[in-house]
Write a protein that holds these residues in place. Structure first.
Motif, PDB file in Angstrom:
ATOM      1  N   ALA A   1      46.783  42.648  34.411  1.00 48.86           N
ATOM      2  CA  ALA A   1      45.781  42.355  34.041  1.00 48.86           C
ATOM      3  C   ALA A   1      45.664  41.591  35.702  1.00 48.86           C
ATOM      4  O   ALA A   1      44.450  41.416  35.718  1.00 48.86           O
ATOM      5  N   GLY A   2      46.872  41.157  36.379  1.00 49.41           N
ATOM      6  CA  GLY A   2      46.680  40.245  37.854  1.00 49.41           C
ATOM      7  C   GLY A   2      46.045  41.743  38.309  1.00 49.41           C
ATOM      8  O   GLY A   2      45.269  40.878  39.494  1.00 49.41           O
ATOM      9  N   LEU A   3      46.175  42.731  38.698  1.00 50.91           N
ATOM     10  CA  LEU A   3      45.241  43.547  39.455  1.00 50.91           C
ATOM     11  C   LEU A   3      43.749  43.085  39.565  1.00 50.91           C
ATOM     12  O   LEU A   3      43.213  43.015  40.918  1.00 50.91           O
ATOM     13  N   PRO A   4      42.908  43.484  38.432  1.00 46.09           N
ATOM     14  CA  PRO A   4      41.814  43.490  38.749  1.00 46.09           C
ATOM     15  C   PRO A   4      41.097  41.706  38.960  1.00 46.09           C
ATOM     16  O   PRO A   4      40.525  41.317  39.156  1.00 46.09           O
ATOM     17  N   VAL A   5      42.479  40.578  38.144  1.00 47.74           N
ATOM     18  CA  VAL A   5      42.093  39.437  38.607  1.00 47.74           C
ATOM     19  C   VAL A   5      42.380  39.337  40.016  1.00 47.74           C
ATOM     20  O   VAL A   5      41.417  38.526  40.763  1.00 47.74           O
ATOM     21  N   GLY A   6      43.295  39.855  40.311  1.00 47.98           N
ATOM     22  CA  GLY A   6      42.952  39.978  42.347  1.00 47.98           C
ATOM     23  C   GLY A   6      42.044  40.186  42.948  1.00 47.98           C
ATOM     24  O   GLY A   6      42.320  39.714  43.505  1.00 47.98           O
ATOM     25  N   THR A   7      41.578  41.512  42.311  1.00 46.29           N
ATOM     26  CA  THR A   7      40.049  41.800  43.146  1.00 46.29           C
ATOM     27  C   THR A   7      39.723  40.586  43.100  1.00 46.29           C
ATOM     28  O   THR A   7      38.126  40.296  43.616  1.00 46.29           O
ATOM     29  N   GLY A   8      39.568  40.501  41.573  1.00 52.72           N
ATOM     30  CA  GLY A   8      37.930  39.577  41.346  1.00 52.72           C
ATOM     31  C   GLY A   8      38.193  37.860  42.933  1.00 52.72           C
ATOM     32  O   GLY A   8      37.117  37.528  42.608  1.00 52.72           O
ATOM     33  N   LEU A   9      39.842  37.752  42.461  1.00 50.59           N
ATOM     34  CA  LEU A   9      39.714  36.650  43.670  1.00 50.59           C
ATOM     35  C   LEU A   9      39.636  36.629  44.865  1.00 50.59           C
ATOM     36  O   LEU A   9      38.540  35.996  45.875  1.00 50.59           O
TER      37      LEU A   9
ATOM     38  N   LEU B   1      47.894  42.859  43.901  1.00 52.17           N
ATOM     39  CA  LEU B   1      49.321  42.706  44.106  1.00 52.17           C
ATOM     40  C   LEU B   1      50.646  41.087  44.380  1.00 52.17           C
ATOM     41  O   LEU B   1      51.479  41.127  43.117  1.00 52.17           O
ATOM     42  N   ALA B   2      49.630  40.447  44.720  1.00 55.81           N
ATOM     43  CA  ALA B   2      50.274  39.058  44.985  1.00 55.81           C
ATOM     44  C   ALA B   2      50.109  38.313  43.491  1.00 55.81           C
ATOM     45  O   ALA B   2      51.018  37.681  42.105  1.00 55.81           O
ATOM     46  N   THR B   3      48.481  38.463  42.726  1.00 56.67           N
ATOM     47  CA  THR B   3      48.356  38.353  41.474  1.00 56.67           C
ATOM     48  C   THR B   3      49.108  38.653  39.887  1.00 56.67           C
ATOM     49  O   THR B   3      49.140  38.397  39.368  1.00 56.67           O
ATOM     50  N   ALA B   4      49.271  39.940  40.651  1.00 53.38           N
ATOM     51  CA  ALA B   4      50.097  41.016  39.789  1.00 53.38           C
ATOM     52  C   ALA B   4      51.110  40.273  39.403  1.00 53.38           C
ATOM     53  O   ALA B   4      51.708  40.169  38.441  1.00 53.38           O
ATOM     54  N   ALA B   5      52.471  40.247  40.307  1.00 50.07           N
ATOM     55  CA  ALA B   5      53.546  39.815  40.542  1.00 50.07           C
ATOM     56  C   ALA B   5      53.460  38.513  39.771  1.00 50.07           C
ATOM     57  O   ALA B   5      54.539  37.688  38.691  1.00 50.07           O
ATOM     58  N   VAL B   6      52.337  37.344  40.164  1.00 44.73           N
ATOM     59  CA  VAL B   6      52.731  35.998  39.205  1.00 44.73           C
ATOM     60  C   VAL B   6      52.043  35.929  37.911  1.00 44.73           C
ATOM     61  O   VAL B   6      52.788  35.342  37.495  1.00 44.73           O
ATOM     62  N   LEU B   7      51.172  36.613  37.590  1.00 43.02           N
ATOM     63  CA  LEU B   7      51.418  36.679  36.446  1.00 43.02           C
ATOM     64  C   LEU B   7      51.380  37.440  35.091  1.00 43.02           C
ATOM     65  O   LEU B   7      52.588  36.951  34.860  1.00 43.02           O
TER      66      LEU B   7
ATOM     67  N   ALA C   1      50.065  27.747  25.808  1.00 45.48           N
ATOM     68  CA  ALA C   1      50.122  27.111  27.054  1.00 45.48           C
ATOM     69  C   ALA C   1      50.219  27.523  27.758  1.00 45.48           C
ATOM     70  O   ALA C   1      49.431  27.634  28.949  1.00 45.48           O
ATOM     71  N   MET C   2      50.225  29.201  27.968  1.00 44.04           N
ATOM     72  CA  MET C   2      50.603  30.833  28.673  1.00 44.04           C
ATOM     73  C   MET C   2      49.060  30.040  29.605  1.00 44.04           C
ATOM     74  O   MET C   2      49.170  30.911  30.638  1.00 44.04           O
ATOM     75  N   VAL C   3      48.102  30.206  28.427  1.00 42.12           N
ATOM     76  CA  VAL C   3      46.388  30.478  29.422  1.00 42.12           C
ATOM     77  C   VAL C   3      46.693  29.606  30.359  1.00 42.12           C
ATOM     78  O   VAL C   3      45.714  29.776  31.319  1.00 42.12           O
ATOM     79  N   ALA C   4      47.016  28.093  30.131  1.00 43.36           N
ATOM     80  CA  ALA C   4      47.379  27.164  31.549  1.00 43.36           C
ATOM     81  C   ALA C   4      47.943  27.851  32.884  1.00 43.36           C
ATOM     82  O   ALA C   4      47.539  27.738  34.293  1.00 43.36           O
ATOM     83  N   PHE C   5      48.788  28.057  32.040  1.00 45.47           N
ATOM     84  CA  PHE C   5      49.708  28.256  33.431  1.00 45.47           C
ATOM     85  C   PHE C   5      48.874  29.625  34.119  1.00 45.47           C
ATOM     86  O   PHE C   5      49.573  29.608  35.721  1.00 45.47           O
ATOM     87  N   ALA C   6      48.640  31.235  33.179  1.00 41.93           N
ATOM     88  CA  ALA C   6      48.202  32.415  33.969  1.00 41.93           C
ATOM     89  C   ALA C   6      46.648  31.529  34.594  1.00 41.93           C
ATOM     90  O   ALA C   6      46.811  31.722  36.228  1.00 41.93           O
ATOM     91  N   PHE C   7      46.405  30.483  34.814  1.00 39.68           N
ATOM     92  CA  PHE C   7      44.964  30.346  34.894  1.00 39.68           C
ATOM     93  C   PHE C   7      45.421  29.341  36.586  1.00 39.68           C
ATOM     94  O   PHE C   7      44.951  29.910  37.384  1.00 39.68           O
ATOM     95  N   LEU C   8      46.517  28.803  35.961  1.00 41.06           N
ATOM     96  CA  LEU C   8      46.842  28.026  37.781  1.00 41.06           C
ATOM     97  C   LEU C   8      47.587  28.967  37.838  1.00 41.06           C
ATOM     98  O   LEU C   8      47.010  28.973  39.421  1.00 41.06           O
ATOM     99  N   GLY C   9      48.596  30.224  37.870  1.00 41.36           N
ATOM    100  CA  GLY C   9      48.604  30.935  38.719  1.00 41.36           C
ATOM    101  C   GLY C   9      48.251  31.662  39.732  1.00 41.36           C
ATOM    102  O   GLY C   9      48.115  32.048  40.934  1.00 41.36           O
ATOM    103  N   ALA C  10      46.839  32.960  39.054  1.00 41.60           N
ATOM    104  CA  ALA C  10      46.246  33.143  39.754  1.00 41.60           C
ATOM    105  C   ALA C  10      45.189  32.989  40.773  1.00 41.60           C
ATOM    106  O   ALA C  10      44.879  32.844  41.822  1.00 41.60           O
TER     107      ALA C  10
END
Ligand SMILES: [Zn+2]
Length: 237
Positions: free
Chosen positions: A12-20, A69-75, A87-96
């Motif tokens: 999931a982190g790969l497309p999220v990283g592109t979105g960022l 890559l950074a977002t994929a690693a963090v998520l 609470a995972m959703v909140a942590f993932a939100f702040l992580g991204a």
């Protein structure tokens, strides 16, 4: 570490990283300057904030792959740690969000309000939802107190040592404090201490390599976030 959830988080982190990428591109300007709105390759206007590449010449905005890559690693790490917990959703939100903020801070030494301020209501809402689902209001209260405590601590440091920490650091400390406080006071203290330790180690290394001088201001956001991430991952072990 739940490996299945970690793999899902990394995917999931790969497309999220592109979105960022669009937000990092637009906001990587010195404080006070307007957001970047034109392509650095062809000067065509970049219409959409979330666009990862220029619609005219097709060039990617920023370093292609780095945010992904950074977002994929963090998520991957965060979802592996929290799995199906509400609470995972909140942590993932702040992580991204933290990946985007760290990238901007490293580029232009700033943590822009358009990213930090709206994150407060989002993060509190996500934690409140997790508290309702988990039937535990105590964690939410501790999260709110943790956010106030860490932001207050950073405000105090900024007042004691002007020029070292900025308003963006104080706001980011509030966001990190919300998530660290959710996990408990020992985690909050560990996260705060690790941030300063990481910063000290890297600063000493850069001093030794003569990359900075004693008077250089280095961005603190990545260390604050890195310390918080380490404390969150180590919590509950
Ligand atoms: Zn272009």
């Amino acid at each position: 570490m739940n490996l299945l959830w970690a793999a899902g988080g990394a995917m999931a982190g790969l497309p999220v990283g592109t979105g960022l990428r669009g937000a990092v591109f637009a906001l990587s300007v010195p404080g006070g300057e307007p957001d970047r709105t034109t392509c650095p390759s062809c000067a065509a206007p970049v219409r959409h904030w979330l666009a990862g590449r220029c619609g005219h010449c097709g060039n990617g905005l920023g370093t292609v792959g780095a945010l992904e890559l950074a977002t994929a690693a963090v998520l991957g790490l965060l979802l592996g740690r929290f799995g199906p917990q509400p609470a995972m959703v909140a942590f993932a939100f702040l992580g991204a969000l933290g990946v985007a903020l760290a990238a901007i801070d490293m580029a232009v030494q700033r943590l822009p309000d358009p990213l930090t301020l709206p994150a407060f209501p989002v993060l509190v809402t996500l934690l409140a939802a997790a508290a309702v689902i988990g039937h535990d209001g105590g964690e939410l209260v501790r999260a709110l107190l943790g956010g106030v405590a860490l932001a207050g601590g950073y405000l105090l440091l900024a007042l004691l040592r002007p020029g070292q920490l900025g308003g963006g650091d104080i706001k980011l400390a509030g966001l990190a404090g919300l998530t660290l406080g959710w996990l408990g006071w020992p985690t909050l203290l560990a996260g705060a201490a690790l941030g300063f330790m990481l910063s000290a180690v890297v600063s000493l290394g850069l001093l030794a390599a003569r990359r900075i001088t004693l008077r250089s201001a280095i961005c603190f956001g990545p260390f604050l976030l890195g310390g918080a991430l380490l404390a969150v991952l180590a919590s509950g072990w």
